[in-house]
Design a protein around this motif. Structure first.
Motif, mmCIF file in Angstrom:
data_model
loop_
_atom_site.group_PDB
_atom_site.id
_atom_site.type_symbol
_atom_site.label_atom_id
_atom_site.label_comp_id
_atom_site.label_asym_id
_atom_site.label_seq_id
_atom_site.Cartn_x
_atom_site.Cartn_y
_atom_site.Cartn_z
ATOM 1 N N ALA A 42 -10.947 3.271 -23.849
ATOM 2 C CA ALA A 42 -10.023 2.702 -22.860
ATOM 3 C C ALA A 42 -9.402 3.807 -22.014
ATOM 4 N N ALA A 43 -8.957 4.881 -22.653
ATOM 5 C CA ALA A 43 -8.353 6.002 -21.916
ATOM 6 C C ALA A 43 -9.394 6.690 -21.036
ATOM 7 N N TYR A 44 -10.575 6.895 -21.560
ATOM 8 C CA TYR A 44 -11.646 7.558 -20.806
ATOM 9 C C TYR A 44 -12.011 6.755 -19.561
ATOM 10 N N LEU A 45 -12.202 5.450 -19.729
ATOM 11 C CA LEU A 45 -12.600 4.619 -18.602
ATOM 12 C C LEU A 45 -11.464 4.485 -17.587
ATOM 13 N N ALA A 46 -10.233 4.385 -18.058
ATOM 14 C CA ALA A 46 -9.093 4.323 -17.134
ATOM 15 C C ALA A 46 -9.044 5.581 -16.279
ATOM 16 N N ASN A 47 -9.292 6.712 -16.884
ATOM 17 C CA ASN A 47 -9.304 7.966 -16.137
ATOM 18 C C ASN A 47 -10.386 7.948 -15.053
ATOM 19 N N PHE A 108 -6.225 -0.367 -21.752
ATOM 20 C CA PHE A 108 -6.782 0.091 -20.477
ATOM 21 C C PHE A 108 -5.748 -0.084 -19.363
ATOM 22 N N ILE A 109 -5.126 -1.242 -19.303
ATOM 23 C CA ILE A 109 -4.097 -1.504 -18.285
ATOM 24 C C ILE A 109 -2.946 -0.529 -18.426
ATOM 25 N N SER A 110 -2.491 -0.306 -19.648
ATOM 26 C CA SER A 110 -1.399 0.639 -19.897
ATOM 27 C C SER A 110 -1.772 2.049 -19.453
ATOM 28 N N GLU A 111 -2.996 2.455 -19.722
ATOM 29 C CA GLU A 111 -3.465 3.787 -19.313
ATOM 30 C C GLU A 111 -3.460 3.911 -17.787
ATOM 31 N N CYS A 112 -3.846 2.853 -17.083
ATOM 32 C CA CYS A 112 -3.821 2.878 -15.614
ATOM 33 C C CYS A 112 -2.384 2.955 -15.107
ATOM 34 N N GLU A 113 -1.494 2.224 -15.730
ATOM 35 C CA GLU A 113 -0.081 2.262 -15.335
ATOM 36 C C GLU A 113 0.520 3.638 -15.582
ATOM 37 N N GLN A 114 0.140 4.273 -16.680
ATOM 38 C CA GLN A 114 0.634 5.616 -16.975
ATOM 39 C C GLN A 114 0.172 6.622 -15.924
ATOM 40 N N ARG A 115 -0.899 6.299 -15.225
ATOM 41 C CA ARG A 115 -1.399 7.169 -14.157
ATOM 42 C C ARG A 115 -0.753 6.817 -12.814
ATOM 43 N N GLY A 116 0.261 5.957 -12.855
ATOM 44 C CA GLY A 116 1.053 5.659 -11.671
ATOM 45 C C GLY A 116 0.632 4.451 -10.858
ATOM 46 N N PHE A 117 -0.264 3.630 -11.379
ATOM 47 C CA PHE A 117 -0.768 2.497 -10.617
ATOM 48 C C PHE A 117 0.014 1.226 -10.871
ATOM 49 N N SER A 118 0.118 0.432 -9.810
ATOM 50 C CA SER A 118 0.598 -0.939 -9.932
ATOM 51 C C SER A 118 -0.617 -1.759 -10.362
ATOM 52 N N VAL A 119 -0.544 -2.354 -11.544
ATOM 53 C CA VAL A 119 -1.690 -3.090 -12.070
ATOM 54 C C VAL A 119 -1.325 -4.563 -12.211
ATOM 55 N N LYS A 120 -2.124 -5.397 -11.582
ATOM 56 C CA LYS A 120 -2.020 -6.843 -11.753
ATOM 57 C C LYS A 120 -3.162 -7.242 -12.683
ATOM 58 N N LYS A 121 -3.009 -8.390 -13.324
ATOM 59 C CA LYS A 121 -4.050 -8.777 -14.276
ATOM 60 C C LYS A 121 -4.169 -10.284 -14.360
ATOM 61 N N GLY A 122 -5.239 -10.690 -15.003
ATOM 62 C CA GLY A 122 -5.436 -12.091 -15.317
ATOM 63 C C GLY A 122 -4.789 -12.385 -16.661
ATOM 64 N N VAL A 123 -5.216 -13.478 -17.281
ATOM 65 C CA VAL A 123 -4.744 -13.833 -18.619
ATOM 66 C C VAL A 123 -5.942 -13.751 -19.546
#
Length: 152
Positions: A42-47, A108-123
């Motif tokens: 998850a961290a690798y792919l988010a990066n 994965f979403i959390s990793e993207c947010e930690q990189r400064g992104f606004s992340v929207k998601k489904g359910v």
């Protein structure tokens, strides 16, 4: 993990006929979690997703990362990315069980947010309708197993 990443002018997800979330300029990420995937995946792919340079610079070259372009992310869980189409009826035996998949999807979403992104998601697990206005179209497939093999 596998991701289908599309550069979009806008994208949204609807659930039950109502808009759940959406983005303007950014990346639509369809995310699949495999049975063998780990937290490190998850961290690798988010990066990789957060650093991919597929936005155009002032010269019209794909040279900007999502952060440099001010992009948002819309991340949608999609177990069918692990479908085996060896026969006419796909099987999904390579996809992670729901408990594991949801944990890694959220990570994965959390990793993207930690990189400064606004992340929207489904359910996770919901019946969703995804709408996108692809830009380019620019669409990439990222698979952690394939990406790591190329590094070796």
């Amino acid at each position: 993990m596998r991701a289908v990443v599309s550069r979009v002018k806008q994208a949204r997800v609807e659930i039950g006929g109502a808009v759940h979330s959406g983005i303007s300029v950014g990346l639509l990420v369809l995310l699949g979690v495999g049975a063998k995937d780990l937290r490190e995946d998850a961290a690798y792919l988010a990066n990789k997703v957060c650093a991919v340079r597929i936005f155009e610079d002032e010269n019209g070259k794909m040279n900007l990362s999502p952060a440099q372009a001010g992009a948002e992310l819309l991340v949608i869980s999609n177990f069918t990315l692990y479908g085996n189409c060896g026969s006419r009826r796909p099987d999904f035996m390579q996809a992670a069980r729901p408990e594991q998949a949801q944990e890694l999807y959220e990570l994965f979403i959390s990793e993207c947010e930690q990189r400064g992104f606004s992340v929207k998601k489904g359910v996770f697990g919901a019946d969703m309708q995804v709408f996108s206005q692809n830009d380019g179209p620019i669409t990439l497939i990222m698979d952690t197993d394939a990406l790591r093999r190329k590094q070796e």
